[in-house]
Enzyme design. Structure first.
Site, PDB file in Angstrom:
ATOM      1  CG  ASP A 173      35.988  35.610  40.133  1.00  0.00           C
ATOM      2  OD1 ASP A 173      35.069  36.435  40.066  1.00  0.00           O
ATOM      3  OD2 ASP A 173      36.272  34.987  41.163  1.00  0.00           O
ATOM      4  CE  LYS A 175      41.804  28.747  43.837  1.00  0.00           C
ATOM      5  NZ  LYS A 175      40.336  28.474  43.761  1.00  0.00           N
ATOM      6  CG  ASP A 228      40.090  38.968  40.639  1.00  0.00           C
ATOM      7  OD1 ASP A 228      39.586  38.916  41.770  1.00  0.00           O
ATOM      8  OD2 ASP A 228      40.567  37.975  40.063  1.00  0.00           O
TER       9      ASP A 228
END
Length: 334
Positions: free
Chosen positions: A31, A105, A272
Site C-alpha cells: 500500500d 487517521k 493504491d
C-alpha cells in the site's frame, strides 16, 4: 473472503511435511503511505512532506498519522493549560488523554480528497463517541452530546491545521487547483484535463433542474440532468483537486501494470494497493518506484496551466505555487 483464503492457505501449509516448502498462491499487498499526500508531496517537491510519507530513504518506515498526531497532542496539551478561550480549554481537557492515531487517521487520509471541516468533525466525533461512551446501551445526555460535538470540531480543526503545517505545499497546490477550476467554470465550461497517459477527463457536475409532475394520486419530483444545464461552479471547484490527484494515482497504477505485464508477472490493484505473488514482490517494488519517478519527472502542473491558458486566453490563471527541493530520484531507495 481474503481472511478465509488466508486461513485455507495456512491449513494447507500445515498439512505439508515441511510448511516452508508449501507453494502459496496468496497475493502480497503493498500500500501507498497515505497515497494522496504522496502525490501532493511529489507535485510540490515537498522534502519534509515527502519524508513523512516515505518518498525518501530513512532508517525506518515513517508514519504520517503519528507525525500529525504528535503536533495535535502538543497543541491539545498547550490549550488544556494555557488557552484563554474557555470553550477551547474545556474541549482540550476532555480529549487530552484519549486522542490517538485512530481518532485522527480518517481525517488525515481524506484531507487530500476534499474533506470539509463538517465532514472531518463527523469523522472525529464517531471516534470520540467510541472512547467517551464505552457502554453502547447507555444513551448520552444532551450535555454529553454537546461536549463531544464541540470537542470533535476542535480536534478536527487541529488535525487539518497540523496537516497543513506539515504539508504546506499540498495546501498551496490544492488551492491553486480549486482556483483554476473556479476560473474555468466562470467561463461556463466544465473543468477538463488530459492525464499524463493521454486520457481525457471531464467533470460532469452541473446544476440540477427539477420538474414537479402532479397527478390525481400523487406528486413526483423529477431531477433533470444533462449537458445543456449550466455547470455547478461550487462542485467544479471542490471536486477538481481530489479528481486531479485520482487521475495521477490511476496513471501511476497503469504505468506499473504495463511494466508488470511486460515482465509477464501477475499484478492486480485496488486504488493504491498493489498485489503480486510473494516471490515477485522485490521486482514489483522496484517497478512501482521507477514508474512513480518517471511520472513526477514530468512537468505535470506546468503542462496543466499551459493547456488552460491556451484554451481560455481571456482568463487570468494564477502562477503556480512555489515548490520545494525534493529530489524525486531518491524515491528509488525509499
Amino acid at each position: 473472503f481474503q481472511a478465509l483464503a488466508t486461513c485455507i492457505e495456512i491449513t494447507e501449509a500445515l498439512k505439508c511435511d515441511n510448511p516452508e516448502e508449501y507453494l502459496c498462491n496468496l497475493p502480497v499487498h503493498q500500500d501507498g503511505s497515505c497515497n494522496g499526500l504522496q502525490h501532493y508531496a511529489a507535485l510540490g517537491k515537498d522534502e519534509l512532506g515527502g519524508l513523512a510519507v516515505n518518498l525518501l530513504p530513512s532508517d525506518k518506515p515513517q508514519d504520517v498519522y503519528s507525525k500529525v498526531l504528535e503536533i495535535v497532542i502538543r497543541k491539545i496539551n498547550h490549550d488544556s493549560e494555557q488557552s484563554d478561550n474557555l470553550n477551547i480549554k474545556k474541549s482540550a481537557i476532555l480529549v487530552k488523554d484519549i486522542v490517538d492515531r485512530k481518532v485522527i487517521k480518517q481525517t488525515v487520509m481524506t484531507s487530500v480528497y476534499g474533506v470539509t471541516q463538517i465532514g472531518a468533525r463527523e469523522q472525529v466525533r464517531n471516534r470520540l463517541n467510541d472512547k467517551l461512551i464505552s457502554d453502547i446501551s447507555k444513551i448520552p445526555t444532551a450535555e454529553q452530546e454537546r461536549e463531544i460535538y464541540d470537542a470533535a470540531g476542535y480536534v478536527a480543526k487541529l488535525t487539518l491545521s497540523s496537516l497543513n503545517e506539515m504539508f504546506s505545499s499540498a495546501k498551496d497546490i490544492m488551492d491553486w487547483l480549486a482556483t483554476s477550476a473556479s476560473i474555468v467554470s466562470s467561463q461556463g465550461q466544465a473543468m477538463s484535463w488530459i492525464s499524463p497517459l493521454g486520457l481525457p477527463v471531464m467533470q460532469p457536475y452541473r446544476r440540477s433542474s427539477t420538474q414537479l409532475i402532479t397527478s390525481s394520486l400523487q406528486s413526483i419530483s423529477l431531477t433533470i440532468d444533462d449537458d445543456a444545464l449550466p455547470v455547478s461552479s461550487k462542485k467544479q471547484k471542490s471536486a477538481f483537486p481530489p479528481n486531479f490527484v485520482h487521475s495521477l494515482d490511476a496513471t501511476h497504477m497503469l504505468m506499473t501494470c504495463n511494466i508488470m505485464e511486460k515482465h509477464r508477472l501477475t499484478f492486480t490493484a485496488v486504488h493504491d494497493s498493489y498485489w503480486t505473488h510473494a516471490c515477485d514482490i522485490p521486482i514489483m517494488s522496484e517497478i512501482l518506484r521507477d514508474c512513480f519517478m518517471e511520472l513526477y519527472e514530468k512537468p505535470i502542473l506546468e503542462d496543466l496551466r499551459e493547456s488552460l491558458v491556451i484554451r481560455y486566453p481571456e482568463a487570468q490563471f494564477p502562477e503556480l505555487p512555489l515548490r520545494g527541493t525534493l529530489d524525486i530520484k531518491k524515491t528509488k531507495h525509499s
